[in-house]
Design a protein around this motif. Structure first.
Motif, mmCIF file in Angstrom:
data_model
loop_
_atom_site.group_PDB
_atom_site.id
_atom_site.type_symbol
_atom_site.label_atom_id
_atom_site.label_comp_id
_atom_site.label_asym_id
_atom_site.label_seq_id
_atom_site.Cartn_x
_atom_site.Cartn_y
_atom_site.Cartn_z
ATOM 1 N N VAL A 163 -6.997 -5.833 9.835
ATOM 2 C CA VAL A 163 -7.047 -4.436 9.397
ATOM 3 C C VAL A 163 -5.759 -4.043 8.691
ATOM 4 O O VAL A 163 -5.772 -3.375 7.650
ATOM 5 N N VAL A 164 -4.623 -4.449 9.247
ATOM 6 C CA VAL A 164 -3.325 -4.115 8.652
ATOM 7 C C VAL A 164 -3.209 -4.693 7.248
ATOM 8 O O VAL A 164 -2.775 -4.014 6.310
ATOM 9 N N GLN A 165 -3.606 -5.949 7.069
ATOM 10 C CA GLN A 165 -3.508 -6.572 5.744
ATOM 11 C C GLN A 165 -4.481 -5.942 4.755
ATOM 12 O O GLN A 165 -4.152 -5.759 3.572
ATOM 13 N N ALA A 166 -5.670 -5.599 5.218
ATOM 14 C CA ALA A 166 -6.630 -4.929 4.340
ATOM 15 C C ALA A 166 -6.094 -3.574 3.895
ATOM 16 O O ALA A 166 -6.249 -3.180 2.735
ATOM 17 N N CYS A 167 -5.447 -2.847 4.819
ATOM 18 C CA CYS A 167 -4.836 -1.559 4.474
ATOM 19 C C CYS A 167 -3.687 -1.745 3.498
ATOM 20 O O CYS A 167 -3.504 -0.933 2.586
ATOM 21 N N ASP A 168 -2.905 -2.811 3.665
ATOM 22 C CA ASP A 168 -1.816 -3.088 2.728
ATOM 23 C C ASP A 168 -2.351 -3.290 1.310
ATOM 24 O O ASP A 168 -1.812 -2.749 0.343
ATOM 25 N N ILE A 169 -3.421 -4.070 1.198
ATOM 26 C CA ILE A 169 -4.012 -4.315 -0.120
ATOM 27 C C ILE A 169 -4.552 -3.028 -0.718
ATOM 28 O O ILE A 169 -4.351 -2.736 -1.914
ATOM 29 N N PHE A 170 -5.202 -2.227 0.092
ATOM 30 C CA PHE A 170 -5.726 -0.944 -0.393
ATOM 31 C C PHE A 170 -4.604 -0.034 -0.859
ATOM 32 O O PHE A 170 -4.687 0.598 -1.918
ATOM 33 N N LEU A 171 -3.534 0.045 -0.085
ATOM 34 C CA LEU A 171 -2.424 0.929 -0.428
ATOM 35 C C LEU A 171 -1.723 0.486 -1.707
ATOM 36 O O LEU A 171 -1.335 1.321 -2.528
ATOM 37 N N VAL A 172 -1.537 -0.813 -1.890
ATOM 38 C CA VAL A 172 -0.912 -1.302 -3.115
ATOM 39 C C VAL A 172 -1.757 -0.920 -4.324
ATOM 40 O O VAL A 172 -1.237 -0.406 -5.328
ATOM 41 N N CYS A 173 -3.048 -1.155 -4.240
ATOM 42 C CA CYS A 173 -3.943 -0.819 -5.360
ATOM 43 C C CYS A 173 -3.959 0.684 -5.621
ATOM 44 O O CYS A 173 -3.874 1.127 -6.779
ATOM 45 N N TYR A 174 -4.057 1.470 -4.564
ATOM 46 C CA TYR A 174 -4.135 2.920 -4.733
ATOM 47 C C TYR A 174 -2.826 3.483 -5.266
ATOM 48 O O TYR A 174 -2.830 4.322 -6.183
ATOM 49 N N LEU A 175 -1.703 3.058 -4.698
ATOM 50 C CA LEU A 175 -0.412 3.563 -5.151
ATOM 51 C C LEU A 175 -0.150 3.164 -6.604
ATOM 52 O O LEU A 175 0.403 3.958 -7.381
ATOM 53 N N LEU A 176 -0.532 1.964 -6.970
ATOM 54 C CA LEU A 176 -0.342 1.521 -8.348
ATOM 55 C C LEU A 176 -1.145 2.393 -9.301
ATOM 56 O O LEU A 176 -0.644 2.835 -10.342
#
Length: 348
Positions: A195-208
């Motif tokens: 879950v943590v890694q999936a959230c990291d990927i989501f946050l990177v994409c969204y923030l970008l």
């Protein structure tokens, strides 16, 4: 593979923001350079954090794994978490907020984790949990207030709010805090690792995406001196503002111009933006509402002309001709002014 993918994605995103000058997401938008750099720093720190934790996957000794986790936690507290808060504050472009309180806020956690690292234990962990929760509550309260203040500033200075509003930043903060809390407390092992890694990927994409589609609002004219402001104020009274707006804004259809700012309008009518802003405030409205009301009135004129001439048209087409880039923005402005949705009003 998921862990490595998150680290690789954050590294690529950091390099992209640092080296690429153009905007791959919206070519017509110029994002804030300061925000791009802070976001690149955050992505780089996320990559460093992943690298710091990575040896723990291959180590077999409990002491070595503990040491690896303590190093990663220390990096998170000293670099990653503070950069998250800096990034959120950088999205609010109404003013430059001091960053030193962030260092003060995270100092106790950093000191506590340094103590854990030196003693090779988690002795400070229970205190860190309590402090972290209290800090999260304080940040949420502060961000709610600042995002609302930023929204008022936008409505007082900009006619179009597309690519300017950042209420999503509060959503980002909430997701980040929940993710960190989920990770720190270690709930749901081993599922929480995924879950943590999936959230990291989501946050990177969204923030970008968010950084690249956020307009730079920092380019503005220097504030006038008190002498200049007093001179302009004495030359233009409230009685003259309305005729000037009629002559230079309404009659010329200046309000149809996209991204017309309060400063530009003030220059056009020969006053300063502070006095013009005060005028709108005394009228019980905002600059954004004033411009949108004029555009709604223009839409009504276009609509009636099209109906009388029996021309084919769509509400979206007329809204665009009335100065609205976004139909949802137009629909909200129309409903606020007329008390009905566009569809209901057209049926009547």
């Amino acid at each position: 593979m998921l862990y490595a993918g998150a680290a690789l994605l954050s590294m690529i995103a950091s390099i992209y923001l640092l080296l690429r000058r153009g905007n791959a997401f919206a070519s017509d938008i110029t994002p804030p350079l300061r925000l791009r750099r802070w976001t690149a720093a955050l992505f780089a720190s996320m990559t460093l954090s992943h690298v710091a934790y990575l040896p723990g996957v291959f180590l077999t000794s409990d002491d070595d794994i503990l040491l690896c986790n303590l190093i990663g936690t220390l990096l998170d507290c000293m670099i990653v978490c503070p950069l998250v808060i800096v990034l959120l504050l950088s999205m609010l472009q109404d003013r430059r907020r001091p960053l030193w309180p962030i260092a003060v806020m995270f100092a106790p956690i950093a000191v506590g984790n340094a103590f854990n690292f030196i003693t090779r234990s988690y002795a400070f962990l229970p205190i860190a949990y309590i402090y972290f929760l209290l800090m999260c509550m304080g940040l949420i309260i502060y961000m709610v207030r600042e995002v609302r203040r930023y929204g008022r500033w936008l409505r007082d200075n900009y006619a179009d709010l597309e690519h300017k509003e950042v209420w999503q930043s509060f959503l980002i903060q909430t997701v980040i805090l929940l993710t960190l809390g989920f990770y720190v407390f270690g709930l749901g092992w081993p599922a929480y690792e995924y879950v943590v890694q999936a959230c990291d990927i989501f946050l990177v994409c969204y923030l970008l995406w968010r950084v690249e589609t956020l307009s730079d609002l920092s380019i503005s004219e220097p504030l006038p001196s008190p002498v200049e402001e007093e001179t302009i104020t004495t030359q233009a009274t409230y009685e003259y503002i309305a005729p000037l707006l009629q002559q230079y804004c309404i009659d010329t259809h200046l309000y149809l111009q996209h991204d017309l700012t309060l400063l530009q309008l003030a220059k056009t009518i020969g006053t300063n933006r502070f006095y013009l802003s005060q005028y709108f405030s005394n009228q019980g409205t905002t600059y954004n509402a004033y411009i949108n009301d004029l555009r709604v009135n223009y839409f009504i004129i276009l609509y009636r002309e099209a109906v009388d001439a029996r021309r084919s048209f769509t509400a979206q087409q007329l809204a665009k001709e009335s100065g609205f880039r976004n139909y949802n923005t137009f629909n909200n402005a129309f409903k606020r002014k007329m008390g009905l949705s566009v569809t209901a009003w057209m049926k009547q």
